[in-house]
Scaffold this active site. Structure first.
Site, PDB file in Angstrom:
ATOM      1  N   GLU A 159      -6.894   1.698  -1.711  1.00  0.00           N
ATOM      2  CA  GLU A 159      -5.884   0.542  -2.503  1.00  0.00           C
ATOM      3  C   GLU A 159      -7.119  -0.572  -2.553  1.00  0.00           C
ATOM      4  O   GLU A 159      -6.300  -1.823  -2.269  1.00  0.00           O
ATOM      5  CB  GLU A 159      -4.978  -0.030  -0.494  1.00  0.00           C
ATOM      6  CG  GLU A 159      -3.641   0.800  -0.609  1.00  0.00           C
ATOM      7  CD  GLU A 159      -3.097   0.702   0.626  1.00  0.00           C
ATOM      8  OE1 GLU A 159      -3.050  -0.199   1.023  1.00  0.00           O
ATOM      9  OE2 GLU A 159      -1.950   1.139   1.038  1.00  0.00           O
ATOM     10  N   GLU A 260      -0.876   8.429   3.081  1.00  0.00           N
ATOM     11  CA  GLU A 260      -0.469   7.996   4.345  1.00  0.00           C
ATOM     12  C   GLU A 260       1.135   7.958   4.412  1.00  0.00           C
ATOM     13  O   GLU A 260       1.512   7.578   3.469  1.00  0.00           O
ATOM     14  CB  GLU A 260      -1.049   6.518   4.157  1.00  0.00           C
ATOM     15  CG  GLU A 260      -2.484   6.171   4.907  1.00  0.00           C
ATOM     16  CD  GLU A 260      -2.845   4.961   4.817  1.00  0.00           C
ATOM     17  OE1 GLU A 260      -4.085   4.621   4.833  1.00  0.00           O
ATOM     18  OE2 GLU A 260      -2.047   3.686   4.951  1.00  0.00           O
TER      19      GLU A 260
END
Length: 530
Positions: A159, A260
């Site tokens: 990210e 995730e």
């Protein structure tokens, strides 16, 4: 319990590499190398006290879960109870021993996906750069993990770009992918994939997935991790958007999986998405996923709570996941019977309002040898006793002269694909370079209130002569060859020094300068040159 027996046995064989079938990639799927069975991740994120967003600027203490033998052995039976075959670890300490835990995990049939960065030594989205220090950190993790057959792969970033205004940082992550892949190949390690874990941002997700997959395969990701939390409570395949994401990736040419997942807006989590993820609607595209996370912390994503005496208590989320995962048996294909039809790389995104990283060129290869050669040829450099926090004024003054010409060799402009050959060197080396550029063109230019000093330049020969010729006299050339971070000793990618040379240009006539350096330019204008 069987898992406890496995863990105990591993304690007595911790120095022996456990036998486990490595995972390989063919097309957009994972397979067990020997028997050819398709591999679907039934994963759990496994690390305490490390935020998943590794674009951190401050170094923090962390516990390497693969080096903490006692806790690892304690937890393997619980992971096994969840039918876990993969864990994701966010920060490895390469100076520690991992044999006992890795072998015990292998005996339990558990593979590891390891992030290469650590808090404070990572690619910072607000001051993006790919340096020899970062390369040294990444390769040190590769070196300690490559020997284990249950190392499934590595994440070069997590990210890092998470909004349209920082997509330029992705250029530096892709350079990290390129150099890490090249390093693995140069060391003759077995093939271990290098990928990236992205967030689920509607404005940039399509450009992200295209950018990291497009172009030269030596530069592109080997697999793609997707951090997604859109299935909340009693959702379904369509309401969650899983149907749209699955359609979006149906032609992707590398494996994709949930790096995730596990929305916690409703607790206890029921994990009904497990049936979809491992069901017929998704298994042709997705290779499973990794639940966030094992340990209960302040963010309330845990499957277990660690009591004050170190014992483990299963939370309701654990029981829900265990029940759901017990019901899935994804249907796959044998590797020998699989002929990939998704073989084309994605088309590179164009720069626009939501994307600001040209596909080519990428930032320069992290080459410490080039930095060392350059330093040997300097006539002026920074004194060793000058604090790095004081570099900014000198950078600011020099980069503010002649439209930034003296600093062209350290430029980092992802939006226009303009990179100086020395932009990947350490801050002290970059400052040495610009000081030398200034001093060579200005009488008495090696002063800066006593912070700079004259040195004797050496004549480059051999490999150095070749590297410096490729870099060019102003450092604007392209240096070929393998990444080489041998001289790097680790460090931080914190803003400062030559950092942030990648923001949009200003009307002052300076070349591309970041906010930090622009501020230093104006404070540096008052510097007295001695």
């Amino acid at each position: 319990m069987k898992g406890i027996a496995i863990a105990a046995a591993a304690l007595f064989a911790s120095t022996v590499t456990a036998a486990v079938d490595p995972i390989v990639i063919k097309g957009n799927k994972f397979f067990y190398k020997t028997n050819g069975t398709q591999f679907f991740m039934r994963g759990v994120a496994y690390q305490q006290e490390v935020g998943t967003n590794t674009s951190a600027t401050e170094s923090v203490d962390y516990t390497d879960p693969l080096a903490d033998t006692t806790k690892c052995m304690r937890d393997i039976p619980y992971l096994a109870k969840l039918r876990t075959n993969t864990i994701r670890v966010y920060a490895i300490d390469p100076t520690k021993d991992h044999d006992t835990c890795m072998n015990a995990l292998a005996d339990a049939g558990i593979y590891v996906v390891a992030d290469l960065s650590e808090p404070g030594t990572s690619i910072n989205r607000d001051d993006a750069q790919w340096t020899t220090d970062l390369f040294s950190r990444y390769t040190s993790v590769v070196d300690v993990m490559a020997k284990y057959d249950n190392t499934l792969g590595f994440f070069a970033g997590n990210e890092v770009s998470n909004a349209p205004n920082n997509t330029g940082a992705s250029a530096f992550v892709k350079a990290a992918v390129r150099d890490t892949k090249s390093y693995i190949k140069s060391k003759n390690y077995r093939q271990i994939g290098v990928g990236y874990a992205t967030n689920d941002d509607a404005d940039i997700r399509k450009d992200m997935e295209a950018y990291f997959d497009c172009g030269n395969r030596e530069e592109a990701i080997d697999f793609w991790g997707y951090n997604i939390y859109s299935w909340c409570g009693k959702s379904d395949f369509k309401t969650s958007g899983y149907d749209v994401r699955t359609e979006e990736y149906k032609d992707y040419d590398v494996p994709v999986f949930f790096a995730e997942y596990g929305c916690n807006t409703d607790r206890p989590r029921e994990f009904t998405e497990v049936q979809a993820l491992y069901g017929k609607d998704m298994t042709d595209v997705w290779s499973g996923g990794i639940v966030y996370m094992y340990f209960e912390e302040a963010n309330e994503f845990g499957l277990v709570t660690i009591q004050s005496d170190g014992s483990v208590s299963e939370l309701p989320d654990f029981k829900s996941l265990s029940a759901q995962i017990a019901k899935v048996t994804p249907s796959g294909v044998n590797m020998n019977d699989f002929t990939p039809t998704n073989t084309a790389a994605a088309q590179c995104p164009e720069n626009g309002d939501s994307w600001a990283a040209v596909a080519t060129p990428l930032p320069p290869v992290a080459n410490a040898a080039l930095c060392n050669c350059m330093m040997d040829t300097l006539t002026c450099t920074i004194k060793s006793n000058v604090d790095e926090e004081d570099y900014g004024d000198i950078f600011g003054y020099i980069c503010g002269q002649k439209g930034g010409d003296y600093c062209a060799g350290i430029a980092r402009d992802a939006e226009n694909g303009v990179y100086g050959a020395y932009g990947m060197c350490k801050p002290s080396e970059q400052l040495g370079y610009v000081l030398d550029q200034y001093a060579r063109n200005n009488t008495n230019g090696c002063g800066f209130e006593g912070k700079a000093t004259q040195v004797s330049a050496q004549t480059a020969s051999g490999q150095c002569a070749t590297l410096l010729a490729q870099a060019g006299p102003q450092g604007q050339g392209t240096v070929t060859g393998q990444p080489n971070g041998a001289s790097a000793t680790g460090g931080s990618s914190t803003p400062g020094a030559a950092g942030a040379l990648s923001a949009p240009s200003f009307d002052t006539g300076l070349f591309t300068l970041g906010v930090y350096v622009v501020g230093a330019v104006f404070s540096g204008m008052a510097m007295v040159l001695l």
